[in-house]
Design a protein around this motif. Structure first.
Motif, PDB file in Angstrom:
ATOM      1  N   TRP A  41       1.042  -1.129  -0.045  1.00 20.60           N
ATOM      2  CA  TRP A  41      -0.168  -0.029  -0.062  1.00 20.60           C
ATOM      3  C   TRP A  41       0.784   1.178  -0.088  1.00 20.60           C
ATOM      4  O   TRP A  41       1.452   1.646   1.181  1.00 20.60           O
ATOM      5  CB  TRP A  41      -0.677  -0.104   1.262  1.00 20.60           C
ATOM      6  N   SER A  42       0.965   1.942  -1.141  1.00 16.51           N
ATOM      7  CA  SER A  42       2.050   3.000  -1.247  1.00 16.51           C
ATOM      8  C   SER A  42       1.252   4.244  -1.304  1.00 16.51           C
ATOM      9  O   SER A  42       1.752   5.368  -1.674  1.00 16.51           O
ATOM     10  CB  SER A  42       2.773   2.706  -2.586  1.00 16.51           C
ATOM     11  N   GLY A  43      -0.046   4.240  -1.466  1.00 17.03           N
ATOM     12  CA  GLY A  43      -0.801   5.597  -1.368  1.00 17.03           C
ATOM     13  C   GLY A  43      -2.131   5.367  -1.790  1.00 17.03           C
ATOM     14  O   GLY A  43      -2.635   4.535  -1.810  1.00 17.03           O
ATOM     15  N   PRO A  44      -2.897   6.410  -1.791  1.00 13.99           N
ATOM     16  CA  PRO A  44      -4.463   6.364  -2.196  1.00 13.99           C
ATOM     17  C   PRO A  44      -4.672   5.735  -3.472  1.00 13.99           C
ATOM     18  O   PRO A  44      -3.917   5.932  -4.529  1.00 13.99           O
ATOM     19  CB  PRO A  44      -4.825   7.739  -2.325  1.00 13.99           C
ATOM     20  N   LEU A  45      -5.823   4.701  -3.463  1.00  6.57           N
ATOM     21  CA  LEU A  45      -6.167   3.955  -4.483  1.00  6.57           C
ATOM     22  C   LEU A  45      -6.765   4.761  -5.631  1.00  6.57           C
ATOM     23  O   LEU A  45      -7.545   5.825  -5.264  1.00  6.57           O
ATOM     24  CB  LEU A  45      -7.028   3.121  -4.204  1.00  6.57           C
ATOM     25  N   LEU A  46      -6.526   4.669  -6.858  1.00  5.76           N
ATOM     26  CA  LEU A  46      -6.835   5.697  -7.913  1.00  5.76           C
ATOM     27  C   LEU A  46      -6.815   7.090  -7.680  1.00  5.76           C
ATOM     28  O   LEU A  46      -7.474   7.981  -8.016  1.00  5.76           O
ATOM     29  CB  LEU A  46      -8.277   5.150  -8.229  1.00  5.76           C
ATOM     30  N   TRP A  53     -17.342   6.853  -9.092  1.00  5.44           N
ATOM     31  CA  TRP A  53     -16.793   5.614  -9.045  1.00  5.44           C
ATOM     32  C   TRP A  53     -15.427   5.244  -8.292  1.00  5.44           C
ATOM     33  O   TRP A  53     -15.437   4.481  -7.511  1.00  5.44           O
ATOM     34  CB  TRP A  53     -16.802   4.802 -10.253  1.00  5.44           C
ATOM     35  N   ALA A  54     -14.519   6.166  -8.933  1.00  6.59           N
ATOM     36  CA  ALA A  54     -12.927   6.052  -8.364  1.00  6.59           C
ATOM     37  C   ALA A  54     -13.084   6.495  -6.721  1.00  6.59           C
ATOM     38  O   ALA A  54     -12.309   5.930  -5.993  1.00  6.59           O
ATOM     39  CB  ALA A  54     -12.252   7.038  -8.739  1.00  6.59           C
ATOM     40  N   ALA A  55     -14.108   7.496  -6.383  1.00  4.62           N
ATOM     41  CA  ALA A  55     -14.164   7.926  -4.923  1.00  4.62           C
ATOM     42  C   ALA A  55     -14.784   6.716  -3.994  1.00  4.62           C
ATOM     43  O   ALA A  55     -14.241   6.302  -2.730  1.00  4.62           O
ATOM     44  CB  ALA A  55     -14.954   9.244  -4.655  1.00  4.62           C
ATOM     45  N   ARG A  56     -15.817   5.873  -4.581  1.00  5.25           N
ATOM     46  CA  ARG A  56     -16.345   4.842  -3.939  1.00  5.25           C
ATOM     47  C   ARG A  56     -15.362   3.647  -3.691  1.00  5.25           C
ATOM     48  O   ARG A  56     -15.311   2.989  -2.623  1.00  5.25           O
ATOM     49  CB  ARG A  56     -17.846   4.306  -4.290  1.00  5.25           C
ATOM     50  N   THR A  57     -14.713   3.441  -4.792  1.00  5.01           N
ATOM     51  CA  THR A  57     -13.903   2.378  -4.942  1.00  5.01           C
ATOM     52  C   THR A  57     -12.588   2.666  -4.011  1.00  5.01           C
ATOM     53  O   THR A  57     -12.364   1.657  -2.988  1.00  5.01           O
ATOM     54  CB  THR A  57     -13.260   2.161  -6.345  1.00  5.01           C
ATOM     55  N   ARG A  58     -12.360   3.713  -3.776  1.00  2.00           N
ATOM     56  CA  ARG A  58     -10.992   4.350  -2.802  1.00  2.00           C
ATOM     57  C   ARG A  58     -11.498   3.956  -1.396  1.00  2.00           C
ATOM     58  O   ARG A  58     -10.696   3.523  -0.549  1.00  2.00           O
ATOM     59  CB  ARG A  58     -10.749   5.776  -3.290  1.00  2.00           C
TER      60      ARG A  58
END
Length: 205
Positions: A41-46, A53-58
Motif C-alpha cells: 500500500w503505497s498511497g491512495p487508490l486511484l 466511481w473512483a471515490a467509492r472504490t477508494r
C-alpha cells in the motif's frame, strides 16, 4: 488490461489478507503475511481520478486496508511486539481520529508497552472528538479498556467484540384489529325500495 493477477498489487494484497485470516494461521505467520500485504500500500487508490466511481472504490479499499492494519496489530501484540504496532499506528490514529477499532488497538498497544497514562490520555481525546463531531460516546471495547486501565486490570481479558446484551422479554404481539360484528344501527338506504321490502318480509317478527 489482460495481466497476471500476481503482478497487480491490489490482487496480491487481497490474496495475502485472505490467507492471513485463516483460522489455523499462526500469529507469527499472520504478522509476516499481513506486513507484506501492507507494504504494497503505497498511497491512495486511484489517486487523481475525481469521478464518483473512483471515490467509492477508494473508500471501500481504504476500509479494507484499515481492517488489515488492525488484524496485523492484534497479532503483533499477541506475539509481544507493541513497539512495531505503535510505530505504525501513531500516524494512522491521527489520520483517522474517529476510527474506533483503531483507537482500541492503539490503546492496547500503549498498555502493553507500559504507557498506561498515554492510553488514558488517548481515550480522553478520542471521547471528546466523538462527542464533538458525532455526538456519540465510545463503544463497548474502548470504554471497557479505559475502565480496566484505571483499575489496573489486565487488558488481555477485554474482548475485541461487544458482548451480547442482556436478554429482553419479547415484544407483545400486536393486538388484532377490532372489527364491527354488526351493521350500524341505522342505515340510510336510498332507492331499491322493492328489494328492501322483500328483505324485511323475510325477517322474523
Amino acid at each position: 488490461l489482460d495481466v497476471d493477477p500476481d503482478r497487480v498489487d491490489l490482487h496480491r494484497f487481497r490474496r495475502m489478507v485472505e490467507h492471513a485470516r485463516g483460522r489455523h494461521c499462526p500469529d507469527p505467520v499472520r504478522v509476516a503475511v499481513l506486513q507484506s500485504a501492507l507494504a504494497l500500500w503505497s498511497g491512495p487508490l486511484l489517486a487523481g481520478l475525481p469521478v464518483d466511481w473512483a471515490a467509492r472504490t477508494r473508500l471501500a479499499w481504504e476500509q479494507r486496508y484499515l481492517e488489515a492494519v488492525q488484524s496485523w496489530a492484534h497479532a503483533a501484540l499477541r506475539i509481544g511486539d507493541p513497539g512495531a504496532v505503535l510505530a505504525r499506528l501513531t500516524d494512522l490514529v491521527a489520520e483517522y481520529p474517529l476510527a474506533e477499532p483503531l483507537a482500541a488497538v492503539y490503546m492496547r498497544a500503549l498498555c502493553v508497552a507500559g504507557q498506561a497514562a498515554a492510553a488514558v490520555d488517548h481515550f480522553a481525546r478520542f471521547r471528546w472528538r466523538l462527542a464533538d463531531e458525532l455526538g456519540i460516546d465510545p463503544g463497548y471495547e474502548v470504554q471497557q479498556l479505559h475502565q480496566a486501565i484505571l483499575r489496573g486490570e489486565p487488558i488481555s481479558a477485554i474482548p475485541r467484540e461487544p458482548l451480547p446484551g442482556p436478554a429482553t422479554a419479547p415484544s407483545p404481539a400486536p393486538a388484532a384489529p377490532v372489527r364491527p360484528a354488526q351493521l350500524p344501527a341505522d342505515v340510510p338506504f336510498a332507492g331499491r325500495r322493492a328489494e328492501f321490502a322483500r328483505v324485511l318480509a323475510l325477517a322474523p317478527e
